[in-house]
Write a protein that holds these residues in place. Structure first.
Motif, PDB file in Angstrom:
ATOM      1  N   MET A 127      -7.870  -1.331  -1.153  1.00 50.15           N
ATOM      2  CA  MET A 127      -8.094  -0.079  -1.388  1.00 50.15           C
ATOM      3  C   MET A 127      -7.659  -0.442  -3.541  1.00 50.15           C
ATOM      4  N   SER A 128      -8.357   0.605  -3.592  1.00 48.60           N
ATOM      5  CA  SER A 128      -7.390   0.647  -5.029  1.00 48.60           C
ATOM      6  C   SER A 128      -6.066   1.559  -5.201  1.00 48.60           C
ATOM      7  N   GLY A 129      -5.151   1.457  -6.164  1.00 44.73           N
ATOM      8  CA  GLY A 129      -3.558   1.140  -6.047  1.00 44.73           C
ATOM      9  C   GLY A 129      -2.780   0.818  -5.000  1.00 44.73           C
ATOM     10  N   THR A 130      -3.586   0.151  -4.607  1.00 39.26           N
ATOM     11  CA  THR A 130      -2.604  -1.380  -3.275  1.00 39.26           C
ATOM     12  C   THR A 130      -1.651  -2.021  -4.632  1.00 39.26           C
ATOM     13  N   LEU A 131      -0.757  -2.635  -3.928  1.00 39.61           N
ATOM     14  CA  LEU A 131      -0.298  -3.751  -5.256  1.00 39.61           C
ATOM     15  C   LEU A 131      -0.090  -4.842  -4.770  1.00 39.61           C
ATOM     16  N   ASN A 132      -0.899  -6.265  -5.854  1.00 38.13           N
ATOM     17  CA  ASN A 132      -1.054  -7.025  -5.110  1.00 38.13           C
ATOM     18  C   ASN A 132       0.968  -8.194  -5.808  1.00 38.13           C
TER      19      ASN A 132
ATOM     20  N   GLU B 241       0.292  -1.011   0.182  1.00 39.48           N
ATOM     21  CA  GLU B 241       0.211  -0.089  -0.066  1.00 39.48           C
ATOM     22  C   GLU B 241       0.935   0.749  -0.042  1.00 39.48           C
ATOM     23  N   SER B 242       1.988   1.344  -0.362  1.00 38.22           N
ATOM     24  CA  SER B 242       3.587   1.854  -0.259  1.00 38.22           C
ATOM     25  C   SER B 242       2.507   3.146  -0.960  1.00 38.22           C
ATOM     26  N   SER B 243       1.911   3.420  -2.273  1.00 32.54           N
ATOM     27  CA  SER B 243       1.621   4.447  -3.004  1.00 32.54           C
ATOM     28  C   SER B 243       0.479   4.784  -2.329  1.00 32.54           C
ATOM     29  N   LEU B 244      -0.516   4.739  -1.384  1.00 32.00           N
ATOM     30  CA  LEU B 244      -1.022   5.451  -0.519  1.00 32.00           C
ATOM     31  C   LEU B 244      -0.989   5.634   0.255  1.00 32.00           C
ATOM     32  N   THR B 245       0.227   4.628   1.269  1.00 34.77           N
ATOM     33  CA  THR B 245       0.360   5.026   2.419  1.00 34.77           C
ATOM     34  C   THR B 245       1.794   6.024   2.931  1.00 34.77           C
TER      35      THR B 245
ATOM     36  N   MET C 277     -12.043 -10.605  -4.831  1.00 31.60           N
ATOM     37  CA  MET C 277     -12.785  -8.848  -4.327  1.00 31.60           C
ATOM     38  C   MET C 277     -14.644  -9.221  -4.464  1.00 31.60           C
ATOM     39  N   VAL C 278     -14.596  -8.246  -3.897  1.00 33.12           N
ATOM     40  CA  VAL C 278     -15.630  -7.835  -3.962  1.00 33.12           C
ATOM     41  C   VAL C 278     -15.846  -5.760  -4.555  1.00 33.12           C
ATOM     42  N   ALA C 279     -16.259  -5.226  -5.440  1.00 29.42           N
ATOM     43  CA  ALA C 279     -16.023  -4.132  -5.650  1.00 29.42           C
ATOM     44  C   ALA C 279     -17.030  -3.094  -4.552  1.00 29.42           C
ATOM     45  N   GLY C 280     -16.318  -2.539  -4.011  1.00 32.36           N
ATOM     46  CA  GLY C 280     -17.274  -1.759  -2.884  1.00 32.36           C
ATOM     47  C   GLY C 280     -17.717  -0.484  -3.038  1.00 32.36           C
ATOM     48  N   LYS C 281     -16.802  -0.067  -4.233  1.00 34.23           N
ATOM     49  CA  LYS C 281     -16.947   1.304  -4.949  1.00 34.23           C
ATOM     50  C   LYS C 281     -17.046   1.738  -6.542  1.00 34.23           C
ATOM     51  N   THR C 282     -17.543   2.184  -7.193  1.00 32.69           N
ATOM     52  CA  THR C 282     -16.919   2.721  -8.814  1.00 32.69           C
ATOM     53  C   THR C 282     -15.608   3.065  -8.987  1.00 32.69           C
ATOM     54  N   ALA C 283     -14.970   3.158 -10.235  1.00 36.14           N
ATOM     55  CA  ALA C 283     -14.133   3.862 -10.203  1.00 36.14           C
ATOM     56  C   ALA C 283     -13.530   4.867  -9.421  1.00 36.14           C
ATOM     57  N   LYS C 284     -14.431   5.914 -10.227  1.00 36.67           N
ATOM     58  CA  LYS C 284     -14.736   7.249 -10.488  1.00 36.67           C
ATOM     59  C   LYS C 284     -14.443   7.402  -8.647  1.00 36.67           C
ATOM     60  N   ASP C 285     -14.980   6.442  -7.739  1.00 37.73           N
ATOM     61  CA  ASP C 285     -14.955   7.013  -6.184  1.00 37.73           C
ATOM     62  C   ASP C 285     -13.926   6.476  -5.524  1.00 37.73           C
ATOM     63  N   SER C 286     -13.764   5.672  -6.166  1.00 43.52           N
ATOM     64  CA  SER C 286     -12.085   4.756  -4.969  1.00 43.52           C
ATOM     65  C   SER C 286     -11.223   5.485  -4.713  1.00 43.52           C
ATOM     66  N   GLN C 287     -10.193   5.383  -4.249  1.00 43.57           N
ATOM     67  CA  GLN C 287      -9.207   5.830  -3.452  1.00 43.57           C
ATOM     68  C   GLN C 287      -8.075   6.454  -4.507  1.00 43.57           C
ATOM     69  N   TYR C 288      -7.612   5.418  -4.827  1.00 44.88           N
ATOM     70  CA  TYR C 288      -6.588   5.949  -6.397  1.00 44.88           C
ATOM     71  C   TYR C 288      -7.382   6.805  -7.336  1.00 44.88           C
ATOM     72  N   GLN C 289      -8.232   6.431  -7.920  1.00 41.78           N
ATOM     73  CA  GLN C 289      -8.552   7.938  -8.889  1.00 41.78           C
ATOM     74  C   GLN C 289      -8.716   8.934  -8.131  1.00 41.78           C
ATOM     75  N   ASN C 290      -9.183   8.982  -7.270  1.00 41.38           N
ATOM     76  CA  ASN C 290      -9.313  10.619  -6.735  1.00 41.38           C
ATOM     77  C   ASN C 290      -8.125  11.357  -6.245  1.00 41.38           C
ATOM     78  N   ILE C 291      -7.575  10.390  -6.417  1.00 43.79           N
ATOM     79  CA  ILE C 291      -5.761  11.063  -6.141  1.00 43.79           C
ATOM     80  C   ILE C 291      -5.428  11.492  -7.504  1.00 43.79           C
ATOM     81  N   ILE C 292      -5.645  10.465  -8.486  1.00 44.58           N
ATOM     82  CA  ILE C 292      -4.962  11.040  -9.874  1.00 44.58           C
ATOM     83  C   ILE C 292      -6.128  12.338 -10.213  1.00 44.58           C
ATOM     84  N   LYS C 293      -7.093  12.166  -9.702  1.00 43.76           N
ATOM     85  CA  LYS C 293      -7.557  13.066 -10.265  1.00 43.76           C
ATOM     86  C   LYS C 293      -7.479  14.410  -9.628  1.00 43.76           C
TER      87      LYS C 293
END
Length: 426
Positions: free
Chosen positions: A181-186, A162-166, A193-209
């Motif tokens: 969270m989106s942006g996490t590297l496997n 999760e280094s790209s986020l934290t 996994m089960v999607a809890g949010k759409t892409a536009k509302d996810s953490q990493y996409q908000n950072i990119i925005k």
């Protein structure tokens, strides 16, 4: 019409080569002067028009003095002086453009690394879809080395980065039901996994925005050189006028302007900014523009969005605890020997620290648990306590810690190796 700074610099260099060849090799100073005068006048005129537009917007730059010096030297036939000033002026502008483009390309690389597709799990197959097509409650598959596309809930076991986020380089073990969270590297094997949010509302996409918004609406700073442009230019014009008046020679006017041209600020400052931005980039810091770098000189304090201490993003062996029958070096080498074939981030840190590594046979790695191998005829296990032994107990050696590699030989506890992030500041 606005000419690009790179094009201006290339034109000046070409003119300088042609004029030098004509005058110093073929003895044609008149033709050389004509070429420099025509080309220099066109470039200076285009730059002057851009400067007038800048003045209309309420800004004033130090470049005006240099442009005036070019025009004045061309007018009194000091064409080589004009060419030198043009070379420094266009060279400084080109360096500033280079620095800005370099920062933009690094930011674009960051944006390009964002997930673009997701693996949708259907009843009978796995389909690759665009990330914008992911819907809430979709079941997704994340393969090793891939970035989690959207925020959601994991339905298996995984070790992620999760280094790209934290900013924390320590790997995180995720279990079924944990949020991810989106942006996490496997880092390890595939998980679902089960999607809890759409892409536009996810953490990493908000950072990119936010990054894109910052690119489209940059902060407006004033260059350090431009802060003193008005008084410096006025004083230079006054001195040049006095020199012309007293000497009755217009060449003196041009000479004063050439001397007063702020060559160190025009050329040296961009070089310093490019060097600073390049050095920052090599250390993982992206500086958007030279003006941003200048503003740091007035900073009184810095706030880091970081949980804990500032680290350099690398793990290291902080401490090794061993039972009396073994030395710390022995158990560390055993652990590294078992881990040498693993791509896990903890394994890499152990291998880099060990002083001697023995051949390992019958290596078996269990995702998010540990690894076992046969070394010198002995079965060596390294990993979590639950993987080391069927009994849920902790060895008495060393303090409890969340990032550890416990070692056993033939089910007998040998050591506990503590790994932590290498700290730069605390």
């Amino acid at each position: 019409m606005k000419i690009k700074n790179y094009t201006s610099l290339i034109c000046v260099i070409i003119v300088a080569i042609i004029a030098s060849t004509l005058e110093f090799l073929f003895g044609q100073p008149i033709i050389s002067q004509i070429i420099i005068t025509i080309a220099g006048s066109i470039i200076a005129l285009i730059m002057f028009i851009d400067m007038v537009k800048t003045l209309h917007s309420g800004k004033f730059g130090i470049d005006l003095l240099a442009i005036t010096a070019v025009i004045a030297t061309l007018a009194v036939s000091e064409y080589w002086a004009a060419l030198i000033v043009l070379l420094m002026l266009t060279g400084g502008d080109a360096l500033e453009d280079y620095a800005a483009n370099k920062a933009n390309s690094e930011l674009q690389t960051l944006l390009d690394n964002s997930p673009q597709t997701a693996h949708l799990i259907n009843e009978n197959a796995i389909t690759e879809i665009k990330i914008d097509q992911v819907k809430i409650n979709n079941r997704l598959l994340v393969k090793p080395g891939e970035v989690v596309p959207v925020d959601g809930i994991i339905t298996g076991e995984a070790t992620v980065d999760e280094s790209s986020l934290t900013g924390e380089s320590l790997p995180i073990n995720k279990h079924s039901g944990d949020p991810i969270m989106s942006g996490t590297l496997n880092q390890d094997s595939s998980f679902k996994m089960v999607a809890g949010k759409t892409a536009k509302d996810s953490q990493y996409q908000n950072i990119i925005k936010l990054v894109r918004q910052a690119e489209e609406h940059p902060a407006h700073f004033v260059r350090m050189a431009d802060r003193y442009a008005v008084p410096f230019t006025i004083i230079a014009y006054i001195i040049a006028g006095i020199a012309w008046y007293l000497s009755k020679d217009p060449v003196r006017f041009a000479e004063v302007l050439v001397v007063a041209s702020p060559c160190p600020l025009i050329l040296a400052a961009p070089i310093a900014l490019v060097s600073g931005m390049s050095l920052s980039s090599r250390n993982g810091i992206i500086v958007k523009s030279g003006t941003t770098l200048e503003q740091l000189s007035s900073a009184k304090s810095v706030a880091f969005d970081k949980t804990g201490t500032i680290t350099n993003g690398q793990l290291m062996v902080a401490e090794t605890y061993a039972i009396p029958e073994y030395t710390k070096e022995q158990v560390l080498n055993l652990a590294a020997s078992a881990e040498q074939q693993s791509s896990h981030i903890l394994a890499r840190s152990l291998v880099q620290t060990a002083t001697s590594i023995s051949p390992a046979e019958n290596v078996t790695e269990v995702t998010a648990q540990g690894i076992q191998a046969t070394i010198n005829g002995d079965l060596i296990k390294a990993g979590k306590s639950s993987f080391i032994s069927n009994h849920t107990f902790q060895p008495s050696i060393g303090p409890p810690y969340t990032s550890r590699s416990m070692i056993s030989i033939l089910a007998t506890w040998l050591s506990k190796i503590i790994l932590d992030q290498k700290r730069n500041l605390s």
